[in-house]
Design an enzyme around this catalytic site. Structure first.
Site, short mmCIF file in Angstrom:
data_model
loop_
_atom_site.label_atom_id
_atom_site.label_comp_id
_atom_site.label_asym_id
_atom_site.label_seq_id
_atom_site.Cartn_x
_atom_site.Cartn_y
_atom_site.Cartn_z
N HIS A 74 -5.79 -10.81 -8.35
CA HIS A 74 -4.58 -10.87 -9.17
C HIS A 74 -3.65 -9.70 -8.81
O HIS A 74 -2.48 -9.89 -8.47
CB HIS A 74 -4.96 -10.83 -10.65
CG HIS A 74 -3.80 -10.90 -11.59
ND1 HIS A 74 -3.43 -12.07 -12.22
CD2 HIS A 74 -2.90 -9.97 -11.99
CE1 HIS A 74 -2.36 -11.84 -12.98
NE2 HIS A 74 -2.02 -10.56 -12.86
N GLU A 75 -4.20 -8.48 -8.87
CA GLU A 75 -3.36 -7.31 -8.64
C GLU A 75 -2.93 -7.22 -7.18
O GLU A 75 -1.82 -6.77 -6.88
CB GLU A 75 -4.07 -6.03 -9.08
CG GLU A 75 -4.46 -5.98 -10.57
CD GLU A 75 -3.31 -6.28 -11.53
OE1 GLU A 75 -2.14 -6.05 -11.16
OE2 GLU A 75 -3.59 -6.76 -12.65
#
Ligand code: ZN
Length: 498
Positions: free
Chosen positions: A263-264
């Site tokens: 995600h990051e």
């Protein structure tokens, strides 16, 4: 002459961006390595920088330069810089310093009241603070609103310029209609994911090794970025060549850290892909909060929870954890990472139910702001709506309307950007799949062509277009929930056999 004026604007913007990077670095440090005792002086440092940045963003000189540039004809890139700088400038100068300070004071105390209320499951003790925050947000929205503009839209402009409450209402209606029955179908399926296999003992160092491998394969540049640990994962883009991402590890949770990293890193690829030649200007800034979130969700869910991805990576993961995964066939693993079930807590929700949690928050803040819903009636509204959407009622307000920090922070009209991110992501992903032979590439662990596609179509464009126009230019269709619900129905239908 226009060139000089434009150059003067850009050099001011570069300074503002550099100051923002300094502030971002202090914030990153605070969440990762800062010694506990430094908290008080760090707050002062950050407040001082925030003041310096505000003074520069709203400086009369910026207004003068914009006025001059607006008189001439500009090529599209420069016109976008002027358009977006004007939008932010006008908003900054409309809010008096006294209101900014009162907001900071009130939200700082409201956060304390929220933390205590959540711990003690005591909504009434938080209610007066929520009312104060809403009053201040209303005051700000009235100052910001253009003639005839809805107050919610005026706040939405901070995160998703040009998006309206009317469009969001239609988008969420489309989601509710499709997702509520989809959750029921999945619940009724005879296939029950073995989620316990993800909760065995998975040593942290090995989790990190695998997470770094996937991030590097995605194209995250570790020469221009870092991966560290924080309580709440985030991504901080100080410049395209200094992008910091974080995750958190739990040894009884195999995939939490990995999906956090994907995600990051999705956010991180966006920051690393911004156009360095326009550093400091809106052309080298992410298009919107929703578009930023589309990049993270695309990698985390559409890639990271897909069958082709695990075709390549599951044997590798098994190589890292041979004992723990010895009795877990690929199909069981795939089903486990795609478990869907109604739950109370948004941040722990799966890909399907997540958006129903956001829908609930959108309706709450829309109706609180318009006065249709009173703060004291919030818990009852919440519980009734959650029951309608997911068939469950929270046992207390800590697992209900007190669970999120956002409102005590003064973050209103922010929640919808999570769902917009999912909808944009599905539209981008469908388009990329059509143009690249994506499933076959993912099944070979060949992730970089997707990064290149996103870089060219989304990252490098910065704020050349507003989010709605960007989505339409890239995908040929305006933003809607259709691509997302079709993606979910196809994927979960195949997984759960209906
Ligand atoms: Zn995110």
């Amino acid at each position: 002459m226009t060139t000089d004026t434009y150059g003067a604007l850009v050099s001011k913007q570069r300074e503002i961006k550099l100051l923002g990077g300094v502030s971002g670095l202090l914030g990153w440090d605070q969440e990762t390595y800062m010694p506990h005792k430094a908290g008080e002086v760090r707050a002062e440092q950050l407040a001082l920088l925030a003041g310096l940045i505000h003074d520069r963003v709203a400086a009369p000189e910026i207004g003068d330069l914009l006025g001059k540039l607006e008189k001439g004809a500009l090529e599209p890139g420069k016109a976008a810089v002027v358009r977006e700088t004007r939008r932010v400038f006008d908003r900054e100068v409309k809010i008096p310093k006294e209101l900014v300070e009162e907001m900071a004071r009130t939200t700082s105390r409201a956060q304390e009241a929220w933390a205590k209320a959540r711990k003690e499951k005591d909504f009434p003790s938080f209610a007066p603070w929520l009312e104060k925050v809403i009053d201040l947000k209303k005051r700000a929205a009235k100052l910001l609103a253009l003639p005839g503009q809805d107050l919610y839209d005026a706040l939405l402009d901070d995160y998703e310029p040009g998006c309206t409450v009317k469009e969001l209402t239609a988008l969420f209606e489309g989601l509710e209609k499709k997702l509520v029955p989809l959750v029921k179908k999945i619940q009724a399926s005879s296939k029950k994911p073995r989620i316990d296999v993800l909760e065995r003992n998975y040593p942290r160092a090995k989790q990190e090794e695998f997470g770094r491998l996937v991030a590097a394969d995605m194209g995250f540049d570790f020469e221009g970025g870092r991966l560290d640990v924080s309580a709440h994962p985030f991504c901080s883009g100080l410049s395209p060549d200094d992008v910091r991402i974080t995750t958190r590890y739990a040894e009884n949770d195999l995939t939490g850290s990995l999906f956090g990293i994907m995600h990051e890193a999705g956010h991180g690829l966006y920051e690393q892909g911004l156009d360095r030649t326009h550093f400091g200007t809106p052309l080298a800034e992410a298009c919107s909060t929703g578009v930023h979130e589309s990049q993270s969700r695309l990698w985390e869910n559409m890639v990271g929870r897909s069958r082709p991805f695990w075709k390549h990576y599951y044997p590798k993961l098994r190589g890292v954890f041979p004992d723990q995964l010895a009795d877990v066939p690929e199909e069981d693993f795939l089903l486990a990472v795609n478990d869907v079930r109604p739950s109370f807590i948004r941040t722990e929700a799966d890909e399907v139910t997540y958006n129903l949690h956001v829908l609930l928050r959108f309706e709450v803040e829309r109706d609180l702001l318009s006065g249709k819903l009173r703060v004291n009636d919030l818990p009852a509204f919440w519980n009734k709506k959650l029951e309608k959407l997911l068939g469950i009622v929270p046992p207390d307000d800590s697992q209900g309307c007190l669970q999120d920090i956002h409102w005590s922070f003064g973050l209103f009209a922010y929640f919808p950007t999570y769902t917009l991110g999912n909808c944009y992501a599905a539209q981008f992903y469908a388009k990329a799949r059509g143009e690249l032979d994506l499933d076959a590439r993912l099944a070979r662990g060949d992730l970089k062509p997707l990064r290149e596609w996103l870089r060219k179509n989304v990252h490098e464009r910065g704020q050349l277009y507003r989010p709605k126009e960007l989505v339409e230019r890239v995908t040929g269709k305006p933003p809607s929930s259709e691509a997302f619900t079709s993606y979910l129905e196809a994927k979960y239908g195949a997984l759960f056999g209906f």
